[in-house]
Design an enzyme around this catalytic site. Structure first.
Site, PDB file in Angstrom:
ATOM      1  N   SER A  31       1.319  -9.810  -0.789  1.00 18.06           N
ATOM      2  CA  SER A  31       0.795  -8.425  -0.302  1.00 18.06           C
ATOM      3  C   SER A  31       1.433  -7.696   0.479  1.00 18.06           C
ATOM      4  O   SER A  31       1.644  -6.673   0.414  1.00 18.06           O
ATOM      5  CB  SER A  31      -0.637  -8.273  -1.043  1.00 18.06           C
ATOM      6  OG  SER A  31      -1.126  -8.974  -0.545  1.00 18.06           O
ATOM      7  N   GLU A  88      -9.929   5.766   3.527  1.00 19.89           N
ATOM      8  CA  GLU A  88     -10.279   4.932   3.515  1.00 19.89           C
ATOM      9  C   GLU A  88      -9.495   3.415   3.892  1.00 19.89           C
ATOM     10  O   GLU A  88      -8.779   3.813   3.310  1.00 19.89           O
ATOM     11  CB  GLU A  88     -11.516   3.972   2.349  1.00 19.89           C
ATOM     12  CG  GLU A  88     -11.149   3.137   1.451  1.00 19.89           C
ATOM     13  CD  GLU A  88      -9.597   3.894   0.564  1.00 19.89           C
ATOM     14  OE1 GLU A  88      -9.372   2.325  -0.096  1.00 19.89           O
ATOM     15  OE2 GLU A  88     -10.013   4.994   0.474  1.00 19.89           O
ATOM     16  N   LYS A 138       0.509  -1.562  -0.084  1.00 19.57           N
ATOM     17  CA  LYS A 138      -0.326   0.175  -0.100  1.00 19.57           C
ATOM     18  C   LYS A 138       0.723   1.309   0.133  1.00 19.57           C
ATOM     19  O   LYS A 138       0.438   2.203  -0.608  1.00 19.57           O
ATOM     20  CB  LYS A 138      -0.894  -0.186   1.208  1.00 19.57           C
ATOM     21  CG  LYS A 138      -2.133  -0.829   0.879  1.00 19.57           C
ATOM     22  CD  LYS A 138      -3.062  -0.890   0.374  1.00 19.57           C
ATOM     23  CE  LYS A 138      -4.669  -1.570   0.442  1.00 19.57           C
ATOM     24  NZ  LYS A 138      -5.598  -1.663  -0.998  1.00 19.57           N
TER      25      LYS A 138
END
Length: 674
Positions: free
Chosen positions: A655, A387, A365
């Site tokens: 991830s 969010e 991210k």
């Protein structure tokens, strides 16, 4: 030529220069040529120039003159050259081929016949060194255009601006830019005035530019790639073939050529956006998916963001900032690691792990968070909202805002706040305001809705740093581009470590940011399977809750984009559930929707129980604790590996790491960690 256009588009999406390789047909021996063409593709060549031997190559230096002489001594002519192309296509060559030569052999063969036979053989275009697109070349260009073959003009430093515009008007796919005056051949340095020369051409055309003459090292490639869409290498390739020896087996020549091309190609990776032409711009739709379904209040903000991103993408300073933070702050490139024990466990394909879990903050991210925060600064917006579901995007956004001195507000579903308490604490420790959302199902979807309401109200001074490749244009494109560093690195790393591209690439899919970032650089590699693992929750049976949007959903509009949605027959968003907060979402990014619809990617549902089993296996066999989101992809990888051969390779993107999920896993196991 569609193949030429697709090659330049693919390289643009991958953030790399198109690598254009030249060899002379029939050199060192006619029997070598097809093997060498295939080796060029295997090494990473994007466009192949196949030289047609000619007795008087007046624009070529000693190296290419010598190769022409050898090829002609074997009787290599246009007929044989076309046969070589046809055989290479039959053996699996997919990259575009441009025939490069001088006009008289083409004229004597018959222009109409040449064009017809070229199409039949699988040729994509022509470069005719001594044929200007004036009266002399008009007939040939018309024949090429009629048959969808590209005519590629050459532009030299001595060409006037007025003539550049005229030459560009005859091109359809790209322009060959001769970097120096003189003849072909390797040189010790790139021309010092190359930037000015390329700038002059850019002022006359939006077509991609490929720069050649004198390029022979990865450093040369890197320098030229910083200025142009493509890099052409010729004489240096022929010299490299000579080092192997004319009498060496064709396989040895091909192996050496493949390795040499791979080393040169690496110099063009990580190309700055400023080097790319304007011909291939992103559009708001992926087939019938995507678009901008937004309230009027937000229209100007989206237009403003789209323009800012377009300008930033073309700014070398912005690209340099991204590269700096990826390297110095995030810790990239993250490694690709061969999971030997998991591979042995499955007894099939080799399993490679792209270790985004090692990135700063513990997940992928951070790549997108940094990119969008830098965009917000360019827009003069000092308040960031975001969010988050699993909390990793919230942590990444809070981290970046702390580093850049920006106000940060993160919306998070109340259910997710409870199951991701650690990440809530991390965000607050980093200075962010975390707002629990109690409406709806109190998960990711509802957090996005609340963030959108905030943005509508405070749009003038606030940037919405959306965390996944979802929502209205340009967000899916922006997030994909910032996350594509994952796939760009992994593609190059697989070529380096495995010696080839993976046979399959796997990633988990909720909204789809890590998956589209991993998939994007492989989309045009048709031999590579793309497999997304989504949340099957408690199962796929009717009445059982899950988040298997691409397995069970139908097309609809959700949060600004046309995509696949889990919905009721009357268009209401359905309830979802997954053990992983980051996959607990009823929609998916529009590019994933298109990849499913077009058949380019496949998506499978993984249940909570299967994900937990894969979580345990990765922990026990490789000493890596994955995020529960990632565990879905690990399960899919293990199942695929069992079905594949030991000579095949699977790449899976890890991830994120699983620190945040330990309380959830402990609860399932009946262990009290409080």
């Amino acid at each position: 030529s569609s193949r030429l256009d697709e090659s330049f588009q693919r390289c643009r999406k991958n953030g790399e220069a198109a690598f254009v390789s030249f060899i002379t047909a029939g050199y060192p021996h006619p029997d070598d040529t097809v093997d060498l063409l295939l080796a060029l593709e295997e090494g990473g060549t994007d466009v192949i120039e196949l030289g047609i031997p000619f007795s008087d190559p007046q624009a070529d230096g000693a190296t290419i003159q010598a190769t022409n002489k050898v090829a002609l001594s074997y009787g290599v002519d246009i007929e044989k050259c076309l046969g070589m192309v046809k055989e290479a296509r039959a053996r699996g060559l997919t990259k575009p081929i441009v025939l490069m030569g001088y006009y008289n052999p083409f004229l004597q063969f018959g222009l109409s016949t040449l064009v017809d036979r070229a199409v039949e053989a699988g040729v994509d275009g022509f470069i005719v060194v001594d044929l200007p697109p004036s009266e002399e070349g008009a007939e040939f260009i018309q024949l090429c255009t009629k048959s969808s073959l590209s005519f590629v003009p050459l532009i030299a430093p001595t060409t006037t601006d007025e003539r550049m515009k005229y030459l560009a008007s005859a091109a359809s796919s790209f322009i060959y830019c001769v970097s120096v005056t003189g003849v072909t051949g390797s040189r010790s340095a790139v021309a010092s005035d190359l930037s000015d020369f390329v700038g002059r051409i850019r002022a006359q055309t939006d077509l991609p530019l490929a720069v050649g003459f004198g390029i022979s090292t990865p450093e040369h490639v890197k320098e030229v790639a910083s200025l142009s869409d493509g890099v052409v290498v010729g004489s240096a390739i022929l010299n490299e073939i000579d080092k192997v020896g004319h009498d060496a087996p064709a396989a040895d020549k091909a192996a050496a050529l493949r390795d040499y091309i791979a080393s040169l190609k690496a110099g063009g990776l990580g190309q700055p956006a400023s080097a790319r032409s304007l011909k291939y711009r992103d559009v708001p739709h992926f087939g019938q998916f995507g678009g901008k379904f937004i309230p009027e209040t937000l229209s100007e903000a989206h237009d403003e963001l789209e323009k800012a991103y377009e300008i930033a993408s073309a700014d070398p300073e912005f690209r340099a900032e991204l590269d700096f933070y990826r390297r110095e702050f995030i810790g990239g490139p993250t490694p690709v690691y061969l999971a030997k024990r998991l591979t042995e466990l499955c007894g099939g394909a080799r399993i490679w792990l792209k270790r985004e879990d090692l990135a700063h903050t513990g997940a992928h991210k951070i790549n997108n968070a940094i990119g969008q925060a830098l965009l917000a600064q360019r827009l003069g917006k000092k308040r960031i909202i975001a969010e988050t579901g699993a909390g990793q995007h919230g942590v990444a956004t809070a981290t970046v805002c702390a580093m850049l001195g920006l106000e940060c507000v993160v919306y998070m579903g109340a259910v997710d706040c409870e199951r991701q308490k650690l990440n809530v604490f991390r965000m607050r420790t980093l200075g962010a305001t975390v707002v629990p959302v109690h409406s709806g199902s109190a998960t990711l979807k509802d957090a996005i809705n609340e963030a959108m309401r905030d943005w509508v109200t405070n749009v003038r001074g606030t940037h919405y740093l959306i965390g996944s490749a979802v929502g209205p244009h340009p967000f899916p494109t922006i997030v994909r581009d910032f996350q594509s560093v994952i796939g760009i690195e992994a593609r190059a790393q697989m070529l380096q470590h495995a010696g080839k591209l993976p046979d399959a690439v796997v990633a988990c899919v909720g909204g789809g940011s890590n998956a589209i970032g991993t998939f994007a650089p492989f989309i045009d590699d048709k031999e590579v399977r793309l497999v997304g693992a989504e949340a099957g929750g408690s199962g796929l049976e009717e009445g059982v809750l899950n988040s298997a949007t691409l397995t069970l959903g139908t097309p609809g509009v959700l949060q600004g984009a046309m995509t696949y949605v889990l919905q009721t027959p009357d268009g209401q968003t359905a309830k979802t559930n997954s053990i992983s907060a980051g996959l607990d979402y009823p929609g998916v990014g529009p590019q994933h929707a298109f990849l499913k619809f077009s058949g380019r990617a496949e998506y499978v549902a993984v249940t909570d129980a299967e994900a937990l089993d894969a979580f345990s296996k990765l922990c026990k066999y490789e000493g890596i604790i994955p995020a529960l989101e990632t565990a879905h992809a690990v399960h899919t990888t293990l199942e695929l590996a069992k079905q594949m051969g030991k000579d095949q390779d699977i790449l899976v993107n890890l991830s994120g790491r699983g620190d945040k999920d330990m309380p959830t896993v402990a609860k399932v196991m009946g262990v009290d960690v409080n």
